[in-house]
Design a protein around this motif. Structure first.
Motif, short mmCIF file in Angstrom:
data_model
loop_
_atom_site.label_atom_id
_atom_site.label_comp_id
_atom_site.label_asym_id
_atom_site.label_seq_id
_atom_site.Cartn_x
_atom_site.Cartn_y
_atom_site.Cartn_z
N ALA A 40 0.83 -1.21 0.00
CA ALA A 40 0.00 0.00 0.00
C ALA A 40 0.87 1.25 0.00
O ALA A 40 0.53 2.26 -0.64
N SER A 41 2.00 1.19 0.68
CA SER A 41 2.86 2.35 0.81
C SER A 41 3.44 2.78 -0.54
O SER A 41 3.39 3.95 -0.89
N GLN A 42 3.97 1.82 -1.29
CA GLN A 42 4.60 2.21 -2.55
C GLN A 42 3.56 2.68 -3.56
O GLN A 42 3.83 3.55 -4.39
N SER A 43 2.33 2.17 -3.48
CA SER A 43 1.27 2.66 -4.33
C SER A 43 0.88 4.09 -3.95
O SER A 43 0.72 4.96 -4.81
N ARG A 44 0.77 4.36 -2.64
CA ARG A 44 0.42 5.70 -2.17
C ARG A 44 1.53 6.70 -2.52
O ARG A 44 1.27 7.85 -2.86
N LEU A 45 2.77 6.23 -2.44
CA LEU A 45 3.89 7.10 -2.76
C LEU A 45 3.85 7.54 -4.22
O LEU A 45 4.18 8.68 -4.55
N LYS A 46 3.42 6.64 -5.09
CA LYS A 46 3.28 7.00 -6.51
C LYS A 46 2.28 8.14 -6.68
O LYS A 46 2.52 9.08 -7.43
N TYR A 47 1.15 8.05 -5.97
CA TYR A 47 0.16 9.12 -6.06
C TYR A 47 0.72 10.44 -5.53
O TYR A 47 0.43 11.51 -6.07
N GLY A 48 1.50 10.36 -4.47
CA GLY A 48 2.12 11.56 -3.94
C GLY A 48 3.06 12.20 -4.94
O GLY A 48 3.11 13.43 -5.07
N MET A 49 3.79 11.36 -5.68
CA MET A 49 4.70 11.88 -6.70
C MET A 49 3.93 12.53 -7.85
O MET A 49 4.35 13.55 -8.39
N PHE A 50 2.78 11.94 -8.22
CA PHE A 50 1.96 12.56 -9.26
C PHE A 50 1.46 13.92 -8.80
O PHE A 50 1.44 14.88 -9.58
N LEU A 51 1.06 14.02 -7.54
CA LEU A 51 0.59 15.29 -7.01
C LEU A 51 1.72 16.31 -7.00
O LEU A 51 1.51 17.50 -7.28
N ALA A 52 2.92 15.86 -6.67
CA ALA A 52 4.07 16.77 -6.70
C ALA A 52 4.33 17.26 -8.12
O ALA A 52 4.68 18.43 -8.33
N ALA A 53 4.16 16.37 -9.10
CA ALA A 53 4.33 16.78 -10.50
C ALA A 53 3.30 17.86 -10.86
O ALA A 53 3.62 18.82 -11.58
N LEU A 54 2.09 17.71 -10.34
CA LEU A 54 1.07 18.73 -10.57
C LEU A 54 1.50 20.06 -9.97
O LEU A 54 1.25 21.13 -10.54
N ALA A 55 2.16 20.01 -8.81
CA ALA A 55 2.65 21.24 -8.17
C ALA A 55 3.63 21.97 -9.08
O ALA A 55 3.62 23.20 -9.15
N PHE A 56 4.47 21.21 -9.79
CA PHE A 56 5.42 21.83 -10.71
C PHE A 56 4.68 22.57 -11.84
O PHE A 56 5.06 23.67 -12.24
N ILE A 57 3.61 21.93 -12.34
CA ILE A 57 2.84 22.56 -13.41
C ILE A 57 2.17 23.83 -12.92
O ILE A 57 2.22 24.88 -13.56
N VAL A 58 1.53 23.72 -11.75
CA VAL A 58 0.85 24.90 -11.18
C VAL A 58 1.86 26.01 -10.91
O VAL A 58 1.60 27.19 -11.20
N GLY A 59 3.02 25.63 -10.36
CA GLY A 59 4.03 26.64 -10.03
C GLY A 59 4.51 27.38 -11.25
O GLY A 59 4.61 28.61 -11.24
N ARG A 60 4.81 26.65 -12.31
CA ARG A 60 5.29 27.31 -13.53
C ARG A 60 4.16 28.12 -14.18
O ARG A 60 4.37 29.26 -14.64
N GLY A 61 2.96 27.56 -14.20
CA GLY A 61 1.84 28.25 -14.81
C GLY A 61 1.54 29.55 -14.12
O GLY A 61 1.18 30.56 -14.76
N ALA A 62 1.71 29.59 -12.79
CA ALA A 62 1.42 30.80 -12.04
C ALA A 62 2.38 31.93 -12.41
O ALA A 62 2.02 33.11 -12.29
N LEU A 63 3.57 31.58 -12.86
CA LEU A 63 4.53 32.62 -13.26
C LEU A 63 4.04 33.40 -14.47
O LEU A 63 4.47 34.53 -14.71
N GLU A 64 3.17 32.75 -15.26
CA GLU A 64 2.67 33.40 -16.46
C GLU A 64 1.48 34.32 -16.17
O GLU A 64 1.03 35.06 -17.04
N VAL A 65 0.97 34.25 -14.92
CA VAL A 65 -0.21 35.05 -14.54
C VAL A 65 0.25 36.19 -13.64
O VAL A 65 0.75 35.94 -12.54
#
Length: 283
Positions: A255-280
């Motif tokens: 369960a842990s390694q599966s949950r960790l994958k989801y956490g990494m996906f969410l972190a990837a989303l943070a990178f997108i949001v962070g970069r996108g915010a620079l354009e606003v």
């Protein structure tokens, strides 16, 4: 075995979720570098090369791992007979060839990264997987390097270096936890993974410490000015998910390694949001 079952088995060999995830990370690398709109053809080629290379690497991994998978993963395509070992090998070669063709259209640094990664994907199972920590580190590099590859495709690698480090550390943690999950089959096959070499609990402690380091480093992109405050707002819950996964690993590695994958996906989303915010303006 019907053609439909074989086709489904070939698709399973590529690990579609991993293919999509790696492709997204390559796109994020290009996006963070600010090159998506300026170099759309190069970005598309880099994403395509990543998808084909990851699919090929997973397929050849299953080819080399077919005896271990009869114990650890009997439901996978080769152990259950959906795809023959020779068919899996041929399939991986075709995918690798496609990845090479796309990669050769990119700038020199991107070609260099692709060359190293393709060789690493081929060598991983046969030479590195059974070496304590080294196989894990190689997989961690490969995942993190998708950011670098995307950025190199648009010739602006600087901002992606921080993302490479963070992704690599988080992936190394997950790989160690996965080795704890697979310890029975690995031991029977004679592999000397980190949990076998130093013990399951010590390996999990190493994984947890690495993840804490990655979480502590997660504000660095904000501090260096790569991302704005919106990045912090998204990366915080990602950090929480990954820290809980590290805690959970001591009781339930699966369960842990599966949950960790989801956490990494969410972190990837943070990178997108962070970069996108620079354009606003104002964010």
């Amino acid at each position: 075995m019907t053609a439909g079952e074989t086709g489904r088995g070939l698709l399973e060999l590529t690990r579609p979720v991993n293919v999509v995830a790696a492709s997204v990370l390559t796109f994020i690398g290009a996006f963070v570098a600010g090159g998506v709109t300026e170099e759309p053809v190069a970005v598309a080629a880099a994403v395509g090369a990543t998808a084909l290379a990851v699919g090929a690497g997973n397929a050849i991994n299953d080819y080399f791992d077919r005896e271990i998978d009869r114990i650890n993963r009997p439901e996978r395509a080769i152990p259950r007979g959906a795809v023959s070992p020779r068919g899996a090998l041929a399939f991986s070669i075709v995918l690798f060839a496609g990845a090479v063709v796309l990669a050769l259209t990119l700038p020199p640094l991107a070609i260099a990264i692709a060359t190293v990664n393709l060789l690493a994907l081929i060598a991983y199972t046969e030479f590195f997987k059974g070496l304590p920590g080294l196989g894990n580190a190689l997989v961690a590099y490969l995942v993190g390097s998708t950011f670098l590859f995307g950025a190199a495709a648009v010739e602006e690698i600087g901002p992606a270096v921080v993302l490479f480090v963070l992704a690599a550390v988080a992936t190394l943690t997950r790989e160690i936890i996965k080795d704890v999950e697979d310890i029975e089959g690995d031991r029977e096959e004679g592999l000397n993974t980190l949990p076998i070499a130093i013990g399951e609990r010590r390996a999990l402690v190493v994984a947890a410490v690495l993840l804490v380091v990655a979480v502590l480093a997660s504000p660095v992109p904000f501090l260096r000015g790569y991302f704005g405050v919106p990045y912090l707002l998204v990366v915080a819950p990602a950090d929480a998910v990954m820290l809980f996964a590290a805690y959970e690993s001591f009781d339930d590695p699966t369960a842990s390694q599966s949950r960790l994958k989801y956490g990494m996906f969410l972190a990837a989303l943070a990178f997108i949001v962070g970069r996108g915010a620079l354009e606003v303006p104002g964010l």
